[in-house]
Enzyme design. Structure first.
Site, PDB file in Angstrom:
ATOM      1  N   ALA A 290       0.847  -1.203   0.000  1.00 55.74           N
ATOM      2  CA  ALA A 290       0.000   0.000   0.000  1.00 55.74           C
ATOM      3  C   ALA A 290       0.876   1.244   0.000  1.00 55.74           C
ATOM      4  O   ALA A 290       1.851   1.322   0.749  1.00 55.74           O
ATOM      5  CB  ALA A 290      -0.898   0.004   1.231  1.00 55.74           C
TER       6      ALA A 290
ATOM      7  N   GLY B 110      13.795  -0.009  -2.421  1.00 56.03           N
ATOM      8  CA  GLY B 110      14.607   0.721  -3.394  1.00 56.03           C
ATOM      9  C   GLY B 110      15.928   1.168  -2.797  1.00 56.03           C
ATOM     10  O   GLY B 110      15.980   1.541  -1.622  1.00 56.03           O
TER      11      GLY B 110
ATOM     12  N   GLY C  30       7.465   9.696  26.738  1.00 54.26           N
ATOM     13  CA  GLY C  30       7.564  10.833  25.826  1.00 54.26           C
ATOM     14  C   GLY C  30       6.249  11.585  25.718  1.00 54.26           C
ATOM     15  O   GLY C  30       5.236  11.009  25.323  1.00 54.26           O
TER      16      GLY C  30
ATOM     17  N   TYR D 161       3.954  14.548  20.340  1.00 54.59           N
ATOM     18  CA  TYR D 161       2.743  14.366  19.531  1.00 54.59           C
ATOM     19  C   TYR D 161       2.152  12.966  19.722  1.00 54.59           C
ATOM     20  O   TYR D 161       0.966  12.810  20.000  1.00 54.59           O
ATOM     21  CB  TYR D 161       3.096  14.494  18.042  1.00 54.59           C
ATOM     22  CG  TYR D 161       3.247  15.883  17.506  1.00 54.59           C
ATOM     23  CD1 TYR D 161       4.309  16.699  17.873  1.00 54.59           C
ATOM     24  CD2 TYR D 161       2.336  16.378  16.579  1.00 54.59           C
ATOM     25  CE1 TYR D 161       4.457  17.965  17.322  1.00 54.59           C
ATOM     26  CE2 TYR D 161       2.478  17.638  16.020  1.00 54.59           C
ATOM     27  CZ  TYR D 161       3.540  18.434  16.398  1.00 54.59           C
ATOM     28  OH  TYR D 161       3.681  19.683  15.861  1.00 54.59           O
TER      29      TYR D 161
ATOM     30  N   GLU E 168       8.049  11.911  31.028  1.00 55.47           N
ATOM     31  CA  GLU E 168       8.699  12.853  30.106  1.00 55.47           C
ATOM     32  C   GLU E 168      10.007  13.349  30.713  1.00 55.47           C
ATOM     33  O   GLU E 168      10.055  13.771  31.859  1.00 55.47           O
ATOM     34  CB  GLU E 168       7.743  14.020  29.806  1.00 55.47           C
ATOM     35  CG  GLU E 168       8.361  15.219  29.125  1.00 55.47           C
ATOM     36  CD  GLU E 168       9.033  14.936  27.793  1.00 55.47           C
ATOM     37  OE1 GLU E 168       8.436  14.258  26.947  1.00 55.47           O
ATOM     38  OE2 GLU E 168      10.202  15.381  27.603  1.00 55.47           O
TER      39      GLU E 168
ATOM     40  N   GLY F  93      10.372  10.135  19.794  1.00 49.63           N
ATOM     41  CA  GLY F  93      10.856  10.762  18.579  1.00 49.63           C
ATOM     42  C   GLY F  93      11.097   9.741  17.484  1.00 49.63           C
ATOM     43  O   GLY F  93      10.912   8.541  17.681  1.00 49.63           O
TER      44      GLY F  93
ATOM     45  N   ASP G  62      10.815  13.681   6.093  1.00 45.72           N
ATOM     46  CA  ASP G  62      11.436  13.364   7.394  1.00 45.72           C
ATOM     47  C   ASP G  62      12.918  13.032   7.255  1.00 45.72           C
ATOM     48  O   ASP G  62      13.705  13.290   8.171  1.00 45.72           O
ATOM     49  CB  ASP G  62      10.759  12.134   8.035  1.00 45.72           C
ATOM     50  CG  ASP G  62       9.376  12.441   8.583  1.00 45.72           C
ATOM     51  OD1 ASP G  62       8.873  13.545   8.354  1.00 45.72           O
ATOM     52  OD2 ASP G  62       8.793  11.545   9.237  1.00 45.72           O
TER      53      ASP G  62
ATOM     54  N   MET H  25       8.819  16.749  11.520  1.00 50.41           N
ATOM     55  CA  MET H  25       8.458  15.479  10.880  1.00 50.41           C
ATOM     56  C   MET H  25       6.951  15.428  10.709  1.00 50.41           C
ATOM     57  O   MET H  25       6.230  14.808  11.494  1.00 50.41           O
ATOM     58  CB  MET H  25       8.969  14.320  11.722  1.00 50.41           C
ATOM     59  CG  MET H  25      10.475  14.227  11.697  1.00 50.41           C
ATOM     60  SD  MET H  25      11.017  12.725  12.491  1.00 50.41           S
ATOM     61  CE  MET H  25      12.713  12.651  11.939  1.00 50.41           C
TER      62      MET H  25
ATOM     63  N   HIS I 292     -20.873  34.334  12.593  1.00 51.99           N
ATOM     64  CA  HIS I 292     -21.360  34.102  13.956  1.00 51.99           C
ATOM     65  C   HIS I 292     -22.509  33.116  13.903  1.00 51.99           C
ATOM     66  O   HIS I 292     -23.364  33.237  13.018  1.00 51.99           O
ATOM     67  CB  HIS I 292     -21.842  35.422  14.559  1.00 51.99           C
ATOM     68  CG  HIS I 292     -22.414  35.260  15.935  1.00 51.99           C
ATOM     69  ND1 HIS I 292     -21.614  35.008  17.035  1.00 51.99           N
ATOM     70  CD2 HIS I 292     -23.692  35.268  16.384  1.00 51.99           C
ATOM     71  CE1 HIS I 292     -22.386  34.890  18.113  1.00 51.99           C
ATOM     72  NE2 HIS I 292     -23.644  35.036  17.739  1.00 51.99           N
TER      73      HIS I 292
HETATM   74  P1  NAI Z   1       8.350  14.059  19.851  1.00 49.64           P
HETATM   75  O1  NAI Z   1       9.677  14.518  19.435  1.00 49.64           O
HETATM   76  O2  NAI Z   1       7.137  14.866  19.536  1.00 49.64           O
HETATM   77  O3  NAI Z   1       8.346  13.804  21.457  1.00 49.64           O
HETATM   78  C1  NAI Z   1       9.221  12.902  22.076  1.00 49.64           C
HETATM   79  C2  NAI Z   1       9.305  13.207  23.557  1.00 49.64           C
HETATM   80  O4  NAI Z   1      10.054  12.153  24.211  1.00 49.64           O
HETATM   81  C3  NAI Z   1      10.019  14.501  23.861  1.00 49.64           C
HETATM   82  O5  NAI Z   1       9.193  15.293  24.691  1.00 49.64           O
HETATM   83  C4  NAI Z   1      11.295  14.041  24.587  1.00 49.64           C
HETATM   84  O6  NAI Z   1      11.740  14.965  25.549  1.00 49.64           O
HETATM   85  C5  NAI Z   1      10.826  12.734  25.223  1.00 49.64           C
HETATM   86  N1  NAI Z   1      11.935  11.829  25.624  1.00 49.64           N
HETATM   87  C6  NAI Z   1      13.058  11.548  24.930  1.00 49.64           C
HETATM   88  N2  NAI Z   1      13.846  10.691  25.617  1.00 49.64           N
HETATM   89  C7  NAI Z   1      13.210  10.411  26.783  1.00 49.64           C
HETATM   90  C8  NAI Z   1      13.507   9.582  27.927  1.00 49.64           C
HETATM   91  N3  NAI Z   1      14.639   8.868  28.022  1.00 49.64           N
HETATM   92  N4  NAI Z   1      12.618   9.512  28.951  1.00 49.64           N
HETATM   93  C9  NAI Z   1      11.467  10.240  28.882  1.00 49.64           C
HETATM   94  N5  NAI Z   1      11.137  11.034  27.828  1.00 49.64           N
HETATM   95  C10 NAI Z   1      11.990  11.124  26.785  1.00 49.64           C
HETATM   96  O7  NAI Z   1       8.237  12.573  19.254  1.00 49.64           O
HETATM   97  P2  NAI Z   1       7.015  11.600  19.003  1.00 49.64           P
HETATM   98  O8  NAI Z   1       5.826  11.944  19.834  1.00 49.64           O
HETATM   99  O9  NAI Z   1       7.591  10.243  19.112  1.00 49.64           O
HETATM  100  O10 NAI Z   1       6.632  11.901  17.491  1.00 49.64           O
HETATM  101  C11 NAI Z   1       7.607  11.673  16.459  1.00 49.64           C
HETATM  102  C12 NAI Z   1       7.362  12.588  15.292  1.00 49.64           C
HETATM  103  O11 NAI Z   1       6.156  12.264  14.649  1.00 49.64           O
HETATM  104  C13 NAI Z   1       7.291  14.020  15.749  1.00 49.64           C
HETATM  105  O12 NAI Z   1       8.327  14.742  15.137  1.00 49.64           O
HETATM  106  C14 NAI Z   1       5.945  14.512  15.274  1.00 49.64           C
HETATM  107  O13 NAI Z   1       6.067  15.732  14.608  1.00 49.64           O
HETATM  108  C15 NAI Z   1       5.446  13.427  14.326  1.00 49.64           C
HETATM  109  N6  NAI Z   1       4.027  13.230  14.554  1.00 49.64           N
HETATM  110  C16 NAI Z   1       3.147  14.200  14.187  1.00 49.64           C
HETATM  111  C17 NAI Z   1       1.814  14.057  14.450  1.00 49.64           C
HETATM  112  C18 NAI Z   1       0.877  15.138  14.062  1.00 49.64           C
HETATM  113  O14 NAI Z   1       1.208  15.953  13.206  1.00 49.64           O
HETATM  114  N7  NAI Z   1      -0.277  15.226  14.682  1.00 49.64           N
HETATM  115  C19 NAI Z   1       1.274  12.866  15.110  1.00 49.64           C
HETATM  116  C20 NAI Z   1       2.289  11.920  15.463  1.00 49.64           C
HETATM  117  C21 NAI Z   1       3.603  12.106  15.170  1.00 49.64           C
END
Ligand code: NAI
Length: 460
Positions: free
Chosen positions: A37, A114, A179, A182, A202, A266, A307, A313, A439
């Site tokens: 897909a 690829g 974490g 997002y 966190e 992340g 990404d 990302m 409104h």
């Molecule tokens: P993130 O980068 O948003 O958050 C990861 C969190 O983990 C951070 O707050 C960091 O401080 C914490 N962390 C790191 N090491 C740690 C540890 N040893 N112990 C405790 N906490 C720790 O990464 P996430 O949520 O995994 O998302 C990955 C990517 O996917 C992001 O860059 C996001 O932009 C993208 N995404 C976007 C969405 C949307 O647009 N709605 C939805 C899901 C993901």
């Protein structure tokens, strides 16, 4: 051997959108994808399935708590298999839609992994062997994969990433989320609504790193009120499943025991076995492919977007880059305004942001004015019973140009679109508030926050 103008490696939102744009510009295009897909992480195991679960779990929660609104629903029960089936149906339908777009645009599908084989050559390792195609240009759009902390022993759906948390076979009794970004907050919200106790661990002293800290603090308070437990300043050092339960170890504090763990710390660039060295494509010290402003890698005729080149990302950022890269290549013009890329966290309420946060403006010493407006004072939000949150507009102190807008509140992800357009067009806060807003709509909160920048909000 087949020859194409463009071969795109990676069929996610960045890659397939770039392929379509190149085909629209009259080029012969092939797209290489290892999964059957198209749609990438976003469609298969990311944005779309998580939104299907967020929407369904929202309905479940609403149905359980709407008697005070005069709708009495008795015996509300969760049918998790049906909810998961609905999610899978949404994914399947959208994937079929992309297949149709590929056919319509006469894009050749190559199924397999690829990899570059020198410049202008791509090998596709499929189930039934390998084939090599040649091309004028390669566009790498291979995305990212979840980052895993050392010490974490992944264990199927007991200790897993977002992929597993989108398909838990039962509602966890106690879900530990590592974490507060997002993924952690969105999927934590899903399972909390369905009945899990959710604890978010966190590392930082705040949630939603990078987002405006005032809005992130407000988000934390709202999510706590909903029942999510946050432990900030908590460095997770390991997690393992002993066959019965999961144990999460934390630096300087007692371990946490639970039945499931979501690792959401992340994502990292997906460049494994891409043959970058065969063409001499360089990566930075974190593994992201380095590109110039036109998405050209260190090698001519090898482009990269999404990404895998770093930055936010986000699917929509990858799409913008895919189109800009292809348009620049074939028309000489293509550009992404990185200051006008919205970010949306689809929690309840949603959190949405565009432009600079107040923290960044302070750090940069920019003179700014600020206006906020609470959803509590908006008639439509009251009618919806969704009054938590606020809109914050930041504008330049002398020019009044909008520099950033940050929202936590109902439909924030839709409300932010107006603010993205405002920033794209260099609008002032006055431009926003002198624009008539219907409104009673939630959009009036944006208008009123823009008015509040110059102290003239009407309803608060
Ligand atoms: P993130 O980068 O948003 O958050 C990861 C969190 O983990 C951070 O707050 C960091 O401080 C914490 N962390 C790191 N090491 C740690 C540890 N040893 N112990 C405790 N906490 C720790 O990464 P996430 O949520 O995994 O998302 C990955 C990517 O996917 C992001 O860059 C996001 O932009 C993208 N995404 C976007 C969405 C949307 O647009 N709605 C939805 C899901 C993901």
């Amino acid at each position: 051997m087949s020859h194409f103008d463009l071969v795109v490696i990676g069929g996610g939102p960045g890659g397939y959108v770039a392929a379509i744009r190149a085909a629209q510009l009259g080029k012969t295009v092939a797209i290489v994808e290892s999964e059957s897909a198209l749609g990438g992480t976003c469609l298969r195991v990311g944005c779309i399935p998580s939104k299907a679960l967020l929407e369904s779990s929202h309905l479940f929660e609403q149905a359980s708590h709407i008697s005070q609104r005069g709708v009495v629903v008795e015996n509300v029960k969760l049918d998790l298999p049906a909810m998961l089936k609905h999610k899978e149906g949404v994914v399947r339908q959208l994937a079929t839609g992309i297949d149709g777009l590929m056919k319509k645009n006469k894009i050749t599908r190559l199924l397999g992994h690829g990899r570059l084989n020198g410049v202008g050559k791509v090998v596709v390792d499929g189930k039934d062997g390998s084939q090599e195609v040649t091309c004028e240009t390669v566009l790498i759009a291979t995305g990212s994969v979840p980052a895993i902390l050392p010490g974490i022993e992944l264990s199927g759906d007991r200790i897993g990433t977002s992929t597993e948390a989108l398909a838990f076979p039962e509602v966890p009794k106690h879900l530990v989320v590592i974490g507060a970004g997002y993924i952690g907050l969105e999927l934590g919200t899903v399972w909390r609504r369905l009945g899990s106790k959710v604890t978010v661990l966190e590392y930082l002293d705040r949630i939603l790193p990078g987002m405006d800290s005032e809005i992130a603090n407000e988000a934390k308070k709202i999510f706590e009120k909903q029942g999510i437990e946050f432990r900030l300043g908590c460095k997770v050092t390991g997690a393992k499943f002993d066959g019965q339960q999961c144990q999460v170890t934390i630096d300087g504090s007692d371990p946490v025991v639970c039945d499931r763990v979501l690792v959401a710390v992340g994502r990292k660039p997906n460049t494994q076995n891409l043959g970058l060295d065969t063409a001499g494509v360089q990566v930075d010290k974190r593994g992201f492919i380095t590109v110039d402003p036109h998405y050209q890698t260190s090698v001519a005729k090898v482009l990269a977007i999404g990404d895998v080149i770093g930055g936010a990302m986000l699917a929509h950022k990858a799409e913008e880059e895919g189109i800009a890269a292809v348009e620049h290549l074939y028309t000489g013009y293509g550009h992404v305004n990185y200051n006008a890329i919205p970010g949306v966290v689809y929690t309840d309420p949603e959190v949405a942001t565009v432009g600079k946060s107040e923290d960044v403006l302070k750090d940069e010493g920019v003179a700014y004015k600020k206006g906020t407006f609470p959803f509590m004072a908006n008639g439509r939000a009251k009618a919806m019973g969704s009054v938590d949150g606020k809109v914050k507009v930041l504008a330049h102190a002398t020019t009044d140009r909008v520099l950033g807008v940050h929202i936590i509140g109902p439909h924030a992800g839709d409300l932010i679109a107006e603010c993205v357009a405002a920033i794209s067009f260099g609008a002032s806060s006055e431009d926003i508030y002198r624009t008539c807003h219907a409104h009673p709509t939630l959009s009036e909160t944006v208008k009123e926050a823009a008015m509040a920048v110059s102290g003239r909000a009407i309803h608060f």
